[in-house]
Design a protein around this motif. Structure first.
Motif, PDB file in Angstrom:
ATOM      1  N   HIS A  68      56.880  99.337  32.399  1.00 46.02           N
ATOM      2  CA  HIS A  68      56.085 100.218  33.274  1.00 46.02           C
ATOM      3  C   HIS A  68      55.050 101.024  32.476  1.00 46.02           C
ATOM      4  O   HIS A  68      54.142 101.604  33.060  1.00 46.02           O
ATOM      5  CB  HIS A  68      56.999 101.180  34.039  1.00 46.02           C
ATOM      6  CG  HIS A  68      57.947 100.471  34.954  1.00 46.02           C
ATOM      7  ND1 HIS A  68      57.856 100.540  36.327  1.00 46.02           N
ATOM      8  CD2 HIS A  68      58.983  99.643  34.695  1.00 46.02           C
ATOM      9  CE1 HIS A  68      58.811  99.792  36.867  1.00 46.02           C
ATOM     10  NE2 HIS A  68      59.499  99.240  35.889  1.00 46.02           N
ATOM     11  N   ASP A  77      61.443 101.785  39.940  1.00 45.62           N
ATOM     12  CA  ASP A  77      62.657 100.963  39.961  1.00 45.62           C
ATOM     13  C   ASP A  77      63.820 101.700  40.622  1.00 45.62           C
ATOM     14  O   ASP A  77      64.984 101.452  40.300  1.00 45.62           O
ATOM     15  CB  ASP A  77      63.077 100.582  38.534  1.00 45.62           C
ATOM     16  CG  ASP A  77      62.143  99.565  37.916  1.00 45.62           C
ATOM     17  OD1 ASP A  77      61.258  99.047  38.616  1.00 45.62           O
ATOM     18  OD2 ASP A  77      62.297  99.300  36.709  1.00 45.62           O
ATOM     19  N   HIS A 136      58.513 106.124  35.372  1.00 45.41           N
ATOM     20  CA  HIS A 136      59.605 106.312  34.403  1.00 45.41           C
ATOM     21  C   HIS A 136      59.256 105.625  33.099  1.00 45.41           C
ATOM     22  O   HIS A 136      58.261 104.903  33.001  1.00 45.41           O
ATOM     23  CB  HIS A 136      60.944 105.859  34.980  1.00 45.41           C
ATOM     24  CG  HIS A 136      61.086 104.379  35.195  1.00 45.41           C
ATOM     25  ND1 HIS A 136      60.342 103.686  36.125  1.00 45.41           N
ATOM     26  CD2 HIS A 136      61.890 103.452  34.606  1.00 45.41           C
ATOM     27  CE1 HIS A 136      60.698 102.411  36.105  1.00 45.41           C
ATOM     28  NE2 HIS A 136      61.626 102.236  35.178  1.00 45.41           N
ATOM     29  N   HIS A 171      68.307 105.371  37.997  1.00 44.22           N
ATOM     30  CA  HIS A 171      67.892 104.229  37.169  1.00 44.22           C
ATOM     31  C   HIS A 171      67.601 104.735  35.749  1.00 44.22           C
ATOM     32  O   HIS A 171      68.099 104.201  34.771  1.00 44.22           O
ATOM     33  CB  HIS A 171      66.656 103.598  37.797  1.00 44.22           C
ATOM     34  CG  HIS A 171      66.057 102.483  37.016  1.00 44.22           C
ATOM     35  ND1 HIS A 171      66.659 101.248  36.887  1.00 44.22           N
ATOM     36  CD2 HIS A 171      64.889 102.395  36.320  1.00 44.22           C
ATOM     37  CE1 HIS A 171      65.892 100.466  36.136  1.00 44.22           C
ATOM     38  NE2 HIS A 171      64.814 101.143  35.783  1.00 44.22           N
TER      39      HIS A 171
HETATM   40 ZN   LIG Z   1      62.985 100.525  34.882  1.00 44.55          ZN
END
Ligand SMILES: [Zn+2]
Length: 252
Positions: free
Chosen positions: A56, A126, A51, A105
């Motif tokens: 990330h 996540d 994502h 999320h």
């Molecule tokens: Zn996240």
């Protein structure tokens, strides 16, 4: 044989590093430096993204420039060379991968499933955490509930590679939500010992999550009772119980 190891980043992120012979891939590199350090002189073949959050993706630009590598992930993320979406299947490192859309999320969130030597490995970013789940930044409780259901339909021995070391904090909440669940107490003792040795508590498994993760246990009478005490409707459906748990955890 494929090996999967965590590269710690920031205060509690894990960048998952996959190696098959001389081929290296990383999942969710929020930072380039720890990846470059672990690789030493080796070449990075590619990056997989779950994502768009910066912790990330922050290392993608540097890694791509340094290694000229492929980037698989949601098409909305800058730098992605191979946009992937729900239902896609592809082969990397001689293994089969498939993609599930798991909004909640974030709306672009993907789960990446690797089948290697008879084992199933889940890179869930996540969305699913050890004894917890991601905050609902973009999606609805209904979307997240459905996304988690997709993940728990995987085989119980599926290894679960979450992107943060949140296990002990999540277990404290799990214990409050379902104090009578003895598997949670056992897991807390094990996780404390693991963390005292400065080792990661991951990967988890789908089976362990089904036994100890309150967000996957909305059918538990004790959890339902405690959710009602925190505002859920007495006749609340699983999504409403889930939504109440998520709100309760946000301020726990
Ligand atoms: Zn996240």
């Amino acid at each position: 044989m494929i090996t999967i190891r965590p590269i710690p980043a920031f205060s509690d992120n894990y960048i998952w590093h996959l190696q098959q012979d001389r081929e290296h891939w990383v999942v969710d590199p929020g930072d380039a430096d720890p990846v470059i350090e672990v690789l030493g002189g080796a070449h990075l073949s590619g990056i997989l993204l779950t994502h768009h959050h910066f912790d990330h993706t922050g290392g993608v630009k540097t890694l791509k420039e340094k290694y000229d590598c492929e980037v698989f992930g949601p098409g909305s993320i800058e730098g992605v060379t191979h946009p992937i979406q729900d239902g896609d299947q592809f082969s990397l490192m001689g293994c089969d991968w498939r993609v599930l859309s798991v909004p909640g999320h974030t709306l672009d969130h993907l789960a990446l499933i690797l089948e290697a030597e008879g084992d199933t490995h889940l890179f869930c970013g996540d969305t699913l955490f050890a004894a917890g789940c991601g905050r609902l930044f973009e999606g609805t409780p209904e979307q997240m509930y459905h996304s988690l259901s997709r993940l728990t339909s995987l085989p119980r021995d599926t290894k679960v590679y979450c992107a943060h070391e949140y296990t002990l904090a999540n277990l404290a909440f799990a214990s409050a939500a379902e104090p009578g669940n003895q598997a949670i107490g056992k897991r807390i003792a094990e996780a404390q010992e693991t963390r005292q040795q400065d080792r990661p508590t991951l990967p988890s498994t789908i089976g362990l999550e089904l036994e100890t993760n309150p967000f996957l246990r909305t059918q538990s009478e004790e959890i339902r009772t405690n959710a009602v005490a925190h505002g859920a409707d007495v006749k609340g459906n699983p999504v409403e119980i889930f939504a109440t748990l998520r709100q309760w955890k946000d301020t726990f």
